[in-house]
Design an enzyme around this catalytic site. Structure first.
Site, PDB file in Angstrom:
ATOM      1  N   VAL A 122      39.700  14.952  28.250  1.00  0.00           N
ATOM      2  CA  VAL A 122      38.355  14.778  27.703  1.00  0.00           C
ATOM      3  C   VAL A 122      37.814  16.208  27.642  1.00  0.00           C
ATOM      4  O   VAL A 122      37.420  16.768  28.660  1.00  0.00           O
ATOM      5  CB  VAL A 122      37.484  13.855  28.579  1.00  0.00           C
ATOM      6  N   PRO A 123      37.869  16.823  26.455  1.00  0.00           N
ATOM      7  CA  PRO A 123      37.741  18.282  26.330  1.00  0.00           C
ATOM      8  C   PRO A 123      36.337  18.850  26.500  1.00  0.00           C
ATOM      9  O   PRO A 123      35.731  19.367  25.564  1.00  0.00           O
ATOM     10  CB  PRO A 123      38.284  18.535  24.924  1.00  0.00           C
ATOM     11  N   CYS A 124      35.835  18.810  27.721  1.00  0.00           N
ATOM     12  CA  CYS A 124      34.516  19.366  28.008  1.00  0.00           C
ATOM     13  C   CYS A 124      34.507  20.885  27.826  1.00  0.00           C
ATOM     14  O   CYS A 124      33.447  21.477  27.654  1.00  0.00           O
ATOM     15  CB  CYS A 124      34.061  18.976  29.413  1.00  0.00           C
ATOM     16  N   HIS A 125      35.688  21.506  27.814  1.00  0.00           N
ATOM     17  CA  HIS A 125      35.746  22.956  27.609  1.00  0.00           C
ATOM     18  C   HIS A 125      35.324  23.357  26.202  1.00  0.00           C
ATOM     19  O   HIS A 125      35.038  24.516  25.944  1.00  0.00           O
ATOM     20  CB  HIS A 125      37.160  23.484  27.912  1.00  0.00           C
TER      21      HIS A 125
END
Length: 160
Positions: A122-125
């Site tokens: 889950v690409p919070c970056h």
């Protein structure tokens, strides 16, 4: 209650600890703890590791795994938007708040982004501050920069 399993893998940005059951991946986070002796991981955790290795090799842009993390309806709304950010792109916290039709929730969006338990998957970056400024990341800003550069093709990972 389902048994929780753990699998530690080494990546170009340090060790990742994958946790989950036989049905869901529940967390992926960076760890600086020394390697622990975990029991044999079920196939789902091994599949998660394989997909992460493919990501780091530049061969995977999206993950296809059953995931589950605890959170409120609001948090799940934010996390569901994170997976819609395309590989190699970023959005700001304000843009994320607009995507959930709640511009006034920008601080809560930032807090929720920081509570994401499924790093990379889950690409919070891919969420940055105004004007593209890198802001907080649980794994450290250097890892966030590395992941963004990797996705943009701005570095050679040495894994090809």
């Amino acid at each position: 209650m389902d048994t929780l399993y753990h699998l530690r893998i080494d990546t170009p940005v340090g060790a990742l600890l994958i946790s989950g059951t036989t049905a869901y991946i529940t967390s992926v986070h960076f760890t600086d703890d020394p390697e622990e002796d975990f029991h044999e991981a079920p196939p789902l955790l091994l599949e998660c590791a394989q997909q992460l290795f493919e990501y780091f090799a530049g061969d995977r842009r999206e993950f296809d795994l059953p995931i589950s993390q605890h959170g409120s309806t609001f948090q799940h709304t934010v996390w569901n938007q994170l997976v819609k950010i395309p590989y190699g792109h970023t959005i700001t916290y304000l843009q994320l708040a607009k995507r959930i039709n709640n511009v006034k929730s920008i601080r809560a969006v930032g807090t929720t982004n920081g509570k994401n338990a499924l790093a990379i998957i889950v690409p919070c970056h891919r969420v940055v501050g105004a004007n593209g400024v890198l802001t907080g990341y649980a794994g450290g800003l250097w890892r966030k920069r590395w992941l963004l550069d990797h996705e943009r093709g701005d570095l050679f990972t040495g894994l090809r």
